[in-house]
Scaffold this active site. Structure first.
Site, mmCIF file in Angstrom:
data_model
loop_
_atom_site.group_PDB
_atom_site.id
_atom_site.type_symbol
_atom_site.label_atom_id
_atom_site.label_comp_id
_atom_site.label_asym_id
_atom_site.label_seq_id
_atom_site.Cartn_x
_atom_site.Cartn_y
_atom_site.Cartn_z
ATOM 1 N N LYS A 106 0.835 -1.213 0.000
ATOM 2 C CA LYS A 106 0.000 0.000 0.000
ATOM 3 C C LYS A 106 0.867 1.259 0.000
ATOM 4 O O LYS A 106 0.768 2.105 0.896
ATOM 5 C CB LYS A 106 -0.959 0.009 1.198
ATOM 6 C CG LYS A 106 -1.909 -1.179 1.198
ATOM 7 C CD LYS A 106 -2.904 -1.138 2.315
ATOM 8 C CE LYS A 106 -3.901 -2.277 2.266
ATOM 9 N NZ LYS A 106 -3.353 -3.598 2.649
ATOM 10 N N THR A 118 10.639 8.326 -2.326
ATOM 11 C CA THR A 118 10.542 7.175 -1.413
ATOM 12 C C THR A 118 9.793 6.034 -2.094
ATOM 13 O O THR A 118 10.218 4.872 -2.024
ATOM 14 C CB THR A 118 9.805 7.602 -0.115
ATOM 15 O OG1 THR A 118 10.508 8.702 0.447
ATOM 16 C CG2 THR A 118 9.731 6.470 0.885
ATOM 17 N N GLY A 129 -14.839 -14.351 3.621
ATOM 18 C CA GLY A 129 -14.721 -15.244 4.787
ATOM 19 C C GLY A 129 -14.500 -14.497 6.083
ATOM 20 O O GLY A 129 -15.444 -13.948 6.657
ATOM 21 N N ALA A 130 -13.246 -14.418 6.527
ATOM 22 C CA ALA A 130 -12.933 -13.861 7.852
ATOM 23 C C ALA A 130 -13.534 -12.469 8.062
ATOM 24 O O ALA A 130 -13.955 -12.132 9.164
ATOM 25 C CB ALA A 130 -11.420 -13.833 8.053
HETATM 26 P P1 XMP Z 1 -8.200 -12.136 5.089
HETATM 27 O O1 XMP Z 1 -7.535 -12.965 6.134
HETATM 28 O O2 XMP Z 1 -9.154 -11.140 5.649
HETATM 29 O O3 XMP Z 1 -6.960 -11.342 4.405
HETATM 30 O O4 XMP Z 1 -8.800 -12.968 3.986
HETATM 31 C C1 XMP Z 1 -7.103 -10.280 3.512
HETATM 32 C C2 XMP Z 1 -5.766 -9.782 3.118
HETATM 33 O O5 XMP Z 1 -5.939 -8.670 2.258
HETATM 34 C C3 XMP Z 1 -5.503 -7.483 2.911
HETATM 35 N N1 XMP Z 1 -6.574 -6.537 2.727
HETATM 36 C C4 XMP Z 1 -6.520 -5.556 1.867
HETATM 37 N N2 XMP Z 1 -5.559 -5.212 1.031
HETATM 38 N N3 XMP Z 1 -6.961 -3.470 0.284
HETATM 39 C C5 XMP Z 1 -5.780 -4.148 0.240
HETATM 40 O O6 XMP Z 1 -4.899 -3.774 -0.538
HETATM 41 C C6 XMP Z 1 -7.954 -3.790 1.099
HETATM 42 O O7 XMP Z 1 -9.026 -3.188 1.106
HETATM 43 C C7 XMP Z 1 -7.720 -4.879 1.935
HETATM 44 N N4 XMP Z 1 -8.488 -5.485 2.826
HETATM 45 C C8 XMP Z 1 -7.743 -6.515 3.298
HETATM 46 C C9 XMP Z 1 -5.286 -7.800 4.359
HETATM 47 O O8 XMP Z 1 -4.279 -6.999 4.928
HETATM 48 C C10 XMP Z 1 -4.896 -9.245 4.247
HETATM 49 O O9 XMP Z 1 -3.533 -9.343 3.842
#
Ligand code: XMP
Length: 256
Positions: free
Chosen positions: A88, A95, A212-213
């Site tokens: 992100k 940087t 899911g989670a």
């Molecule tokens: P879970 O365990 O919830 O993991 O299935 C999700 C993964 O995705 C990341 N995550 C995001 N990454 N934008 C992103 O770029 C998002 O809106 C977002 N939501 C979740 C989270 O950190 C984990 O690695």
């Protein structure tokens, strides 16, 4: 759009649109060898059911980019998978350029960046490095967590056009304008996926985390226009990660 094309090819060869988020809960730093072994094992078990692996700070911080993580990236490539760094990126251009160069040097095929930083001296250097190295840039458009509404969901006056619109609509338009390789929209907001998909169509694929989670549903996300599903804990923390990945993949195939 090199990454975009490679992702399509890999998804079709693997018959899967599942991106594994290879995330593990915090481990004491002295346990990082065991953490590496766990990550390797999950990758080994799950690779037949996924098209890409997304890494996050969960592994980069304890294992190091050019030690453990690079080995896992190579292993993922050996299995025919694409790799994404979910860093992100969100800083000033110089940087961001260094961040992008390091992650691409470690072998990542794409990274995720935050469009809040703007183009000049923000995103532009990332896209320039990516194009030079034929790698991808995926932009956040609407995040999956509840607080996303405070930033991505607020109404803004677009700096270029002067018109009022939701922040995420403005970001979706920018993802299209910059020919991003993907846009992230949370599976927890299928109505936002549909709205963003109206803008992006098939030109910029939607990557959707939150299945899911976090409560997001496969059918709703895909029905609204998500192209790839990012899944972490539901697979990684399952008693049998391979079985869970296989089930998620077949559900996703049925709903496509
Ligand atoms: P879970 O365990 O919830 O993991 O299935 C999700 C993964 O995705 C990341 N995550 C995001 N990454 N934008 C992103 O770029 C998002 O809106 C977002 N939501 C979740 C989270 O950190 C984990 O690695």
């Amino acid at each position: 759009m090199f990454f975009f094309t490679k992702m399509e090819k890999t998804a079709s060869e693997k018959e899967s649109n599942i991106v594994l988020a290879l995330d593990f809960p915090y481990e004491k730093p002295e346990n990082r060898n065991a953490l590496f072994a766990k990550a390797e094992r999950v990758l080994e078990d799950v690779h037949p059911y996924i098209c890409a692996v997304k890494f996050n700070h969960h592994l980069v911080l304890p294992l190091g980019t050019f030690d453990g993580v690079q080995k896992l990236v190579t292993k993922a490539h050996d299995k025919g998978l694409m790799t994404i760094m979910d860093c992100k990126v969100n800083d000033i251009g110089a940087t961001n350029q260094a961040i992008a160069e390091y992650y691409y040097a470690a072998g990542f095929d794409a990274l995720i960046a935050n469009p809040f930083i703007g183009w000049e001296e923000g995103l532009r250097p990332i896209f320039e490095v990516a194009h030079k190295q034929q790698r991808g840039v995926i932009l956040l458009v609407y995040m999956s967590h509840r607080g996303a509404t405070e930033g991505y969901g607020q109404t803004v006056i677009d700096a270029e056009t002067g018109s009022k619109m939701p922040q995420y609509v403005s970001f979706a338009k920018k993802a299209l304008k910059y020919s991003a390789d993907g846009a992230v929209v949370g599976a927890t907001y299928p109505e936002k996926i549909a709205e963003v998909h109206e803008i992006l169509r098939e030109k910029v694929p939607i990557f959707s985390p939150g299945i899911g989670a976090q409560g997001g549903e496969i059918a709703a996300a895909l029905g609204a226009g998500a192209r790839y599903l990012i899944v972490g804990r539901s697979i990684v923390q399952a008693e049998n990660p391979a079985k869970s990945a296989e089930e998620i993949r077949s559900l996703a195939k049925i709903r496509k």
